[in-house]
Design a protein around this motif. Structure first.
Motif, short mmCIF file in Angstrom:
data_model
loop_
_atom_site.label_atom_id
_atom_site.label_comp_id
_atom_site.label_asym_id
_atom_site.label_seq_id
_atom_site.Cartn_x
_atom_site.Cartn_y
_atom_site.Cartn_z
N PRO A 679 0.81 -1.22 0.00
CA PRO A 679 0.00 0.00 0.00
C PRO A 679 0.85 1.27 0.00
CG PRO A 679 -0.92 -1.60 1.52
CD PRO A 679 0.39 -2.16 1.06
N SER A 680 0.41 2.24 -0.77
CA SER A 680 1.12 3.51 -0.87
C SER A 680 0.93 4.31 0.41
CB SER A 680 0.60 4.32 -2.07
OG SER A 680 1.24 5.56 -2.16
N GLY A 682 1.07 3.49 3.37
CA GLY A 682 0.31 2.80 4.41
C GLY A 682 -1.19 3.06 4.34
N GLN A 683 -1.70 3.45 3.15
CA GLN A 683 -3.12 3.75 3.01
C GLN A 683 -3.74 2.89 1.91
OE1 GLN A 683 -2.83 8.08 2.40
NE2 GLN A 683 -3.73 8.34 4.42
N VAL A 684 -5.03 2.53 2.12
CA VAL A 684 -5.76 1.73 1.15
C VAL A 684 -7.16 2.29 0.97
CG1 VAL A 684 -4.50 -0.42 1.57
CG2 VAL A 684 -6.49 0.15 2.98
N ASN A 685 -7.76 1.98 -0.17
CA ASN A 685 -9.14 2.39 -0.42
C ASN A 685 -10.11 1.52 0.36
OD1 ASN A 685 -8.08 4.21 -2.21
ND2 ASN A 685 -8.95 3.29 -4.06
N VAL A 686 -11.16 2.16 0.88
CA VAL A 686 -12.26 1.43 1.53
C VAL A 686 -13.57 1.99 1.00
CG1 VAL A 686 -11.01 0.85 3.63
CG2 VAL A 686 -12.23 3.02 3.50
N LEU A 687 -14.58 1.15 0.97
CA LEU A 687 -15.90 1.53 0.47
C LEU A 687 -16.88 1.55 1.62
CD1 LEU A 687 -17.60 2.18 -2.08
CD2 LEU A 687 -18.07 -0.27 -2.26
N THR A 688 -17.45 2.73 1.92
CA THR A 688 -18.37 2.88 3.04
C THR A 688 -19.65 3.56 2.58
OG1 THR A 688 -17.41 5.02 3.67
CG2 THR A 688 -16.49 3.05 4.70
N LEU A 763 -8.91 -4.02 -10.66
CA LEU A 763 -8.86 -5.08 -11.67
C LEU A 763 -7.63 -4.95 -12.56
CD1 LEU A 763 -12.62 -5.18 -12.75
CD2 LEU A 763 -11.42 -6.70 -11.15
N VAL A 764 -7.00 -3.78 -12.53
CA VAL A 764 -5.83 -3.54 -13.37
C VAL A 764 -4.55 -3.97 -12.66
CG1 VAL A 764 -4.50 -1.79 -14.60
CG2 VAL A 764 -7.00 -1.62 -14.49
N THR A 765 -4.38 -3.53 -11.39
CA THR A 765 -3.11 -3.77 -10.69
C THR A 765 -3.22 -4.76 -9.55
OG1 THR A 765 -3.47 -1.97 -9.10
CG2 THR A 765 -2.42 -1.40 -11.21
N GLY A 766 -4.43 -5.00 -9.06
CA GLY A 766 -4.60 -5.89 -7.91
C GLY A 766 -4.35 -5.21 -6.58
N THR A 767 -4.02 -3.92 -6.58
CA THR A 767 -3.77 -3.20 -5.33
C THR A 767 -5.07 -2.60 -4.81
OG1 THR A 767 -3.32 -1.05 -6.35
CG2 THR A 767 -1.48 -2.61 -6.21
N PHE A 768 -4.95 -1.92 -3.65
CA PHE A 768 -6.08 -1.19 -3.08
C PHE A 768 -5.93 0.31 -3.31
CE2 PHE A 768 -5.99 -4.97 -0.17
CZ PHE A 768 -7.21 -5.50 -0.55
N ALA A 773 -9.61 0.94 -7.93
CA ALA A 773 -9.80 0.04 -6.79
C ALA A 773 -10.99 0.51 -5.97
CB ALA A 773 -8.55 0.00 -5.92
N PRO A 774 -12.13 -0.20 -6.01
CA PRO A 774 -13.28 0.22 -5.18
C PRO A 774 -12.94 0.24 -3.70
CG PRO A 774 -13.93 -1.41 -6.83
CD PRO A 774 -12.42 -1.36 -6.84
N GLY A 775 -12.12 -0.72 -3.26
CA GLY A 775 -11.69 -0.74 -1.87
C GLY A 775 -12.32 -1.86 -1.07
N ILE A 776 -11.89 -1.96 0.17
CA ILE A 776 -12.40 -2.97 1.10
C ILE A 776 -13.75 -2.49 1.63
CG2 ILE A 776 -11.92 -4.18 3.26
CD1 ILE A 776 -8.88 -3.40 2.60
N VAL A 777 -14.77 -3.30 1.52
CA VAL A 777 -16.12 -2.89 1.90
C VAL A 777 -16.26 -2.94 3.42
CG1 VAL A 777 -18.58 -3.37 1.67
CG2 VAL A 777 -17.04 -3.76 -0.27
N LEU A 778 -16.61 -1.80 4.01
CA LEU A 778 -16.84 -1.69 5.46
C LEU A 778 -18.29 -1.28 5.67
CD1 LEU A 778 -13.57 0.24 6.47
CD2 LEU A 778 -13.92 -2.24 6.31
N GLU A 779 -19.13 -2.26 6.00
CA GLU A 779 -20.57 -2.00 6.11
C GLU A 779 -20.93 -1.42 7.47
OE1 GLU A 779 -21.76 -6.07 5.26
OE2 GLU A 779 -22.56 -5.42 3.32
N THR A 780 -21.81 -0.42 7.48
CA THR A 780 -22.29 0.19 8.72
C THR A 780 -23.53 -0.55 9.19
OG1 THR A 780 -21.46 2.35 8.00
CG2 THR A 780 -23.07 2.33 9.78
#
Length: 958
Positions: A679-680, A682-688, A763-768, A773-780
């Protein structure tokens, strides 16, 4: 500080019911009170935090600690958050040490349960929140008018309604001020920077022979920022994992990711090299954000008769908080670039053609064949640092009427309306769409699409390859807004139940009842660029417009019933009960009805010793943000991707039960398995997203304590407190999702499970990272659980010194936390954060204390303050960390202050915070959340300014 300890009993519903039944015949058999009752009615009616009952001689059973005006003025703070966050019961929230992630405010977080679970009041009434989360910006509280602050532990929803879950911070303003008071203070660190200036003028006068009073206070505060470059320990970022120098892989020259190719442009050879030199982003970040604040407060009251006293309050604050971040850039965005782009070095062009399988005939300068979805990480240092300025204007008006109803009842009705408007300007961030347009060029002087006066962009060279003309085309400033409107109305009645009293007590039963209405409407608005994902480069999340509202209609009843007074072994014994009904409705049509209740007892075997207990069912209604936030991709923290680097074997990419296979199934292209970038920064995408189906949180809070004051010079308070929140509104941690998917402790067969379905990589690089990168889904959801427990101790002792040497006063406050657990969902990690720090655990000290010693002689007072926090360690299992960063030792800070009252109505103050100039602990940049862990330390938790000296003067004129 003083402790008005009101201490609770555990949840003994059967006992409470029995006592209530026993009380009924006592009231029926009420008798004339002895002479002491006549004396009691002459006592002043004083409303304390934690109850609205005003009957003399009756006190609530909840623990309340009071910080008096002299206590907090000794440190000469620029804002109330500075001294409140030092209290042992408070965990630092957002404040001047929050740079990357600031919302332009200063918050209070009791017990570390979140600022949205701490109810902040001014004179017992709600100020308007500054954001959609319902949180109060304490920068709006006027220091000049502040008389003190009461900190109540545990739930208080029966008395104050929703949000009072972890406790209440009630700021009390000075009333009946007469004369003119001018205060000036100026401070600097020992290195001559981080200056703070505060100037306040307060004027007040009594009216109509003391029947009324009017006060006006105006003030200005200016805090200069402090760069991380200005401290030796933060000039360079360090990896928390290795201890080595580490910056961001969004760097310069560009990092290029193509199929089977990852590396950085070598400006000497023009080739893409596997070795990557990261960018040091530390120096241009703030350790202390800038503050520029104007405020004006007007208070007034006038007694028409003993049955009607009109009062009003008007408050206006304009505060500007400026944050600064390292330059923007392409944070691993996937873009289309012509093979024949004139700025691509020839060696790099040939490497890319080989990676993409492009024929040699097309691999030439001028070719319009595209490198599709070429991922680029390029820090655009030529833009300069990113600015993030928050300009907030807060206005609140309150009007009310209060007075006596007969001899033993009193009413108070008021209406209050508040508005908060924030305008946020982002400068030097850059436009992704214009960057893409500028990269589509095969001529150094013209873009393929010439619209908007496009200038071709050179991201292939060293720093300086982007010219001012190129910058002018791609640069972008963005504008965002936030508005909150809150209306409160309440009518409260308090008094005693006539002659109804226990046959064993001369004190009457005190009751308070009332109705309240509160409506909150809030929303955000932004320019078009800010609403498009990744269009404003480096922002982390788009901000689509949103708006929503909710309303609460409530009614409550509370009672304090003295059971026994002045009997052998029972100086006093009383029962406290209360209930509130709430009707919650949202603008979307959802809502619910629910109740809060409390029961407690106080027993004083003798006048100097009191035992108190309280149990409360507290509630918190979901806020506008939790309900109405649209689905957006933002940023969270992750130091090590389980699929990153060379940790997995590419040959196992299609072997079931292997990590390599699971990484492939969760979106890592086979060509990147074994070489996926970490991760760049130390940060990643998340979807909330918000959730309109959320219900109120329910919390059970209990307190149990003792107050012992054997003499006028000594007092001891000790309390046990416990807060358990069920149905907590929460979202899982990034670590919860990734561990559930990739950790064999939770997924033994490394199969694609429900956690893996929440992992959404590029889907292009496999990173977050990057817009793809839509990110890791964090549901409320309402599935969270939070548990806190511990002990508070307070000691006050003072004595006169021999001869004429004055007086010595000592005050000691400490908190010992015994439990700190959190679980976002039933299948998430049941995380024990007590004594730990990590990305998922805010630093949680088991023990914090403050010891202040003050020597006063005549008009001189000298004070030494000792602030102590216990050692903490990195959360077990949170990662592999550099040994020196795995533990933060116990920390002690010493503060000195001197105060002298001159003969000419002036008071001179000197304060020296961090007297010994102690440096903060160093733990690297990636061991905690970005908003907390920056500059290789925790700036809100430990002193990063160093020794700080403030000189102030106050002039008073009658």
């Amino acid at each position: 500080m003083t402790n008005r300890c009101t201490h609770p009993t555990p949840r003994l519903a059967a006992l409470s019911t029995a006592i209530a039944i026993a009380l009924a015949p006592m009231l029926a058999a009420a008798q004339e009170a002895p002479d002491a009752a006549e004396e009691a009615v002459t006592l002043d009616r004083i409303q304390v935090t934690g109850s609205r009952i005003l009957v003399p001689g009756l006190e609530t059973s909840s623990p309340v600690m009071s910080v008096e005006r002299d206590d907090f003025l000794r440190t000469q703070p620029a804002a109330v958050e500075e001294f409140v966050r030092q209290l042992p019961s408070v965990v630092p929230g957002m404040g001047p040490g929050t740079n990357n992630g600031t919302a332009g405010a200063a918050e209070i977080d009791l017990r570390g349960l979140g600022s949205n679970r701490t109810l902040v009041l001014i004179d017992g009434r709600r100020p308007v929140p500054y954001d959609l989360g319902g949180v109060i910006d304490t920068n709006t509280i006027p220091l000049a008018l502040l008389q003190g602050v009461d900190i109540l532990t545990g739930g208080a929803s029966v008395v104050y309604g929703a949000d009072a879950v972890s406790g209440v911070a009630n700021f009390l303003l000075r009333r009946n001020f007469e004369g003119i008071e001018l205060t000036n203070s100026y401070g600097q660190s020992g290195q001559g920077d981080a200056s703070r200036l505060r100037t306040e003028l307060t004027m007040g006068a009594n009216l109509a022979d003391g029947r009324g009073n009017a006060v006006l206070s105006v003030g200005y505060t200016k805090v200069d920022p402090l760069l991380m470059a200005d401290r030796s320990y933060s000039q360079t970022g360090f990896s928390s994992a290795s201890g080595a120098v580490q910056g961001s892989s969004t760097t310069v020259p560009s990092v290029i990711i193509a199929p089977g190719l990852v590396g950085q442009i070598d400006p000497d050879t023009g080739a893409i090299s596997g070795a990557i030199s990261t960018y040091n982003f530390n120096p241009l970040n703030y350790f202390q954000t800038a503050l520029d604040r104007y405020q004006a407060t007007a208070l007034g009251h006038f007694e028409v008769s003993r049955h009607a006293e009109a009062y009003a309050e008007l408050r206006y604050v304009r505060s500007r908080v400026d944050a600064l971040a390292a330059p923007s850039g392409l944070f691993f965005e996937s873009l289309d670039v012509p093979v024949g782009n004139p700025f691509i070095p020839e060696p790099a062009r040939q490497q890319l053609c080989q990676a993409y399988g492009i024929a040699a005939a097309d691999c030439v300068a001028g070719s319009e064949t595209l490198f599709e979805n070429l991922t680029i990480g390029r820090r655009m240092t030529e833009l300069g640092p990113r600015r993030n300025d928050h300009d907030t204007k807060t206005f609140q008006v309150t009007a009310g009427l209060r007075g006596d109803i007969g001899d033993s009842w009193r009413y108070d009705g008021y209406w209050s309306h508040g508005e908060s408007d924030q305008f946020q300007r982002r400068g030097n961030w850059g436009s992704l769409s214009k960057t893409q347009q500028a990269l589509l060029a095969i001529d150094p002087d013209a873009c393929l699409d010439t619209s908007n006066n496009c200038v071709p962009l050179d991201i292939w060279g060293p720093e300086g390859s982007i010219t001012p003309e190129m910058l002018d085309f791609i640069n972008l400033s963005a504008f965002l807004g936030l508005r909150v409107r809150q209306t409160n109305a309440a009518f409260n009645v308090s008094g005693e139940l006539g002659g109804a009293r226990s046959p064993w007590s001369y004190l009457p039963v005190g009751v308070a009842t009332g109705v309240e209405y509160r409506k909150v409407k809030a929303g955000t608005f932004a320019d078009a660029a800010s609403q498009i994902d990744s269009e404003v480069m480096g922002t982390g999340a788009p901000r689509p417009d949103r708006e929503g509202s909710f309303a609460l209609n409530e009614a409550y009843l509370e009672m304090i019933a003295p059971l026994v007074n002045e009997r052998p072994g029972i100086h006093s014994l009383s029962l406290e009960l209360g209930y509130r009904h709430s009707d919650f409705k949202t603008s979307s049509g959802t809502g619910s009805d629910y109740g809060s209740y409390k029961y407690g007892m106080e027993w004083a075997p003798m006048e100097s010793l009191r035992l108190r207990g309280m149990f409360q069912r507290a509630t918190r209604a979901p806020n506008v943000d939790e309900l109405f936030q649209p689905a957006v991709t933002g940023l969270d923290n992750l130091d090590v991707d389980p699929c990153g680097g060379g940790a997995i074997d590419p040959s196992q990419a299609n072997t079931p039960g292997t990590l390599a296979n699971l990484c492939r199934l969760t979106g890592v292209p086979e060509s990147f398995i074994g070489s996926l970038p970490q991760p760049s920064a130390g940060q990643v995408n998340v979807l909330t997203a918000g959730n309109l189906s959320l219900a109120p949180e329910l919390a059970d809070t209990a307190t149990l304590g003792v107050v012992w004051a054997p003499t006028a010079n000594f007092a001891l308070t000790a309390d046990y407190w416990q807060i358990d929140i069920e149905d907590a509104i929460s979202e899982p941690e990034v670590d919860d999702i990734l561990s559930g998917c990739y950790d064999t402790a939770f997924n033994p067969g490394l199969e694609f499970n429900e956690f893996c379905a929440l992992v959404r990589r590029s889907l292009v690089t496999g990173t977050f990272n990057g817009a793809t990168a839509p990110g890791i889904v964090l549901e409320t959801t309402n599935q969270g659980r939070l548990k806190r427990a511990g002990f508070d101790v307070g000691v006050r002792y003072g004595f006169d010194l021999p001869s004429h040497y004055g007086r010595l006063n000592l005050s000691f406050d400490a908190t010992k936390v015994t439990r700190n657990r959190q679980q976002a969902t039933p299948v998430s990690i049941d995380r024990d954060c007590l004594g730990y720090y990590s990305i998922s655990c805010t630093p949680s000290h088991e023990f914090k204390s403050i010891l202040r010693t003050t020597w006063s002689v005549d008009d001189l007072a000298l004070s030494l303050n000792w602030r102590y926090t216990s050692a903490i360690e990195v959360e077990p299992g949170s990662g592999n960390w550099f040994e020196d960063y795995r533990r933060i030792p116990a920390y002690s800070y010493f503060d000195f202050s001197a105060n002298y009252k001159t003969p000419f109505n002036a008071e001179i103050s000197l304060s020296v915070n961090n007297l010994l100039d102690k440096r903060p602990p160093i733990v690297g940049n990636t061991i905690g959340a970005t908003s907390e862990n920056s500059g290789n330390t925790y700036p809100q938790f430990y002193d990063v300014l160093g020794r700080y000296v403030t000189l102030g003067a106050t002039f008073r004129f009658d």
